[in-house]
Design an enzyme around this catalytic site. Structure first.
Site, PDB file in Angstrom:
ATOM      1  N   ASP A 238       0.823  -1.222   0.000  1.00  0.00           N
ATOM      2  CA  ASP A 238       0.000   0.000   0.000  1.00  0.00           C
ATOM      3  C   ASP A 238       0.855   1.270   0.000  1.00  0.00           C
ATOM      4  O   ASP A 238       1.946   1.286   0.560  1.00  0.00           O
ATOM      5  CB  ASP A 238      -0.918  -0.017   1.231  1.00  0.00           C
ATOM      6  CG  ASP A 238      -2.025   1.015   1.126  1.00  0.00           C
ATOM      7  OD1 ASP A 238      -2.369   1.424  -0.005  1.00  0.00           O
ATOM      8  OD2 ASP A 238      -2.541   1.423   2.186  1.00  0.00           O
TER       9      ASP A 238
ATOM     10  N   ASN B  61     -10.983  -2.570  -5.079  1.00  0.00           N
ATOM     11  CA  ASN B  61     -10.183  -1.629  -5.874  1.00  0.00           C
ATOM     12  C   ASN B  61     -10.806  -1.302  -7.242  1.00  0.00           C
ATOM     13  O   ASN B  61     -10.364  -0.366  -7.917  1.00  0.00           O
ATOM     14  CB  ASN B  61      -8.743  -2.137  -6.050  1.00  0.00           C
ATOM     15  CG  ASN B  61      -7.895  -2.022  -4.797  1.00  0.00           C
ATOM     16  OD1 ASN B  61      -6.985  -2.822  -4.564  1.00  0.00           O
ATOM     17  ND2 ASN B  61      -8.164  -1.026  -3.955  1.00  0.00           N
TER      18      ASN B  61
END
Ligand code: IPE
Ligand code: IPE
Ligand code: MG
Length: 242
Positions: A21, A69
């Protein structure tokens, strides 16, 4: 003693999982488009996967794209998918040299057919490297989705008369998950400063040690992995015992 040296003398975890991330923030800080962050994130993955192989980590599970996502712009999702295709083509080309075994966790049926084929080719062709490092790529992965797909598969077997509801145990259920046959991760690392799991390995990580780090994924270096491993060794794992 530096953290790197401290970790060098300690046994490495058998299975490390990473939530890759911080790509978007890395790009924003540099005034670059988010896709540039994903490109740098793919480089970080190559670097850290190589380092894990050097260290003798047996399983490396990486969160590359979550079931959530898809909410991102078409441009960003398209950019990520292009990078994944390029990475897998390269992995297939270098397979004999690198000896990495690939597995894919997640619902691949929602990916475009070219990418699905690359995933299946990588998984099938690398299956011979079963004593080498294994990279588990989480693609269109969601922990809840994984559990639901496993429950459906089990329910279908029950409906077909193969098993009864009472046959289900924790270890048997694990065999219906994408991670079937892979031991649970001892260590889960999340860089980028966020301290949440974002739907990553909920079943498998119930007794994992979490290490949250402030570094953004594209900046993640072997020394950061050493630091996470050193932190892991400072933990006292009790598994509910005294
Ligand atoms: C991780 O980086 C990559 C994916 C989720 C695909 P992000 O893109 O989430 O980066 P941040 O969190 O916005 O910085
Ligand atoms: C988790 O990161 C998914 C991946 C790294 C692939 P996100 O950036 O999607 O998670 P949130 O939105 O910060 O929870
Ligand atoms: Mg993020």
């Amino acid at each position: 003693m530096t953290l790197a040296n401290e970790a060098a003398n300690l046994p490495v975890p058998n299975h490390i999982a990473i939530i890759m991330d911080g790509n978007g923030r890395w790009a924003k800080k540099r005034g670059l488009p988010r896709t540039a962050g994903h490109k740098a994130g793919a480089e970080a993955f190559r670097r850290i996967a190589n380092y894990c192989r050097t260290l003798g980590v047996r399983y490396l599970t990486v969160y590359a794209f979550s079931t959530e996502n898809w909410k991102r712009s078409q441009e960003e999702v398209g950019g990520i998918m292009r990078l994944l295709r390029a990475y897998l083509r390269e992995a297939l080309r270098d397979m004999e040299k690198n000896h990495v075994r690939f597995r894919f966790f997640g619902d691949l049926t929602q990916l475009d057919s070219k990418l699905q084929k690359l995933c299946l080719d990588a998984q099938n062709r690398s299956a011979v490297f079963d004593h080498e490092v294994q990279v588990n790529f989480c693609l269109n992965y969601g922990g809840r989705d994984e559990i639901i797909r496993a429950v459906r598969a089990y329910a279908a077997d029950v409906a077909a008369g193969k098993y009864s509801a009472e046959d289900l145990t924790e270890s048997f259920f694990s065999e219906f998950l994408d991670s079937a046959g892979v031991p649970d991760p001892e260590l889960v690392i999340r860089p980028s400063g966020e301290q949440r799991t974002s739907n990553f390995l909920p079943w498998q990580s119930v007794y994992s040690e979490y290490v949250f780090m402030d570094v953004l994924w594209p900046d993640f270096m072997p020394a950061d992995l050493d630091a996470a491993i050193a932190e892991y060794h400072r933990r006292n794992r009790r598994f509910g015992g005294a």
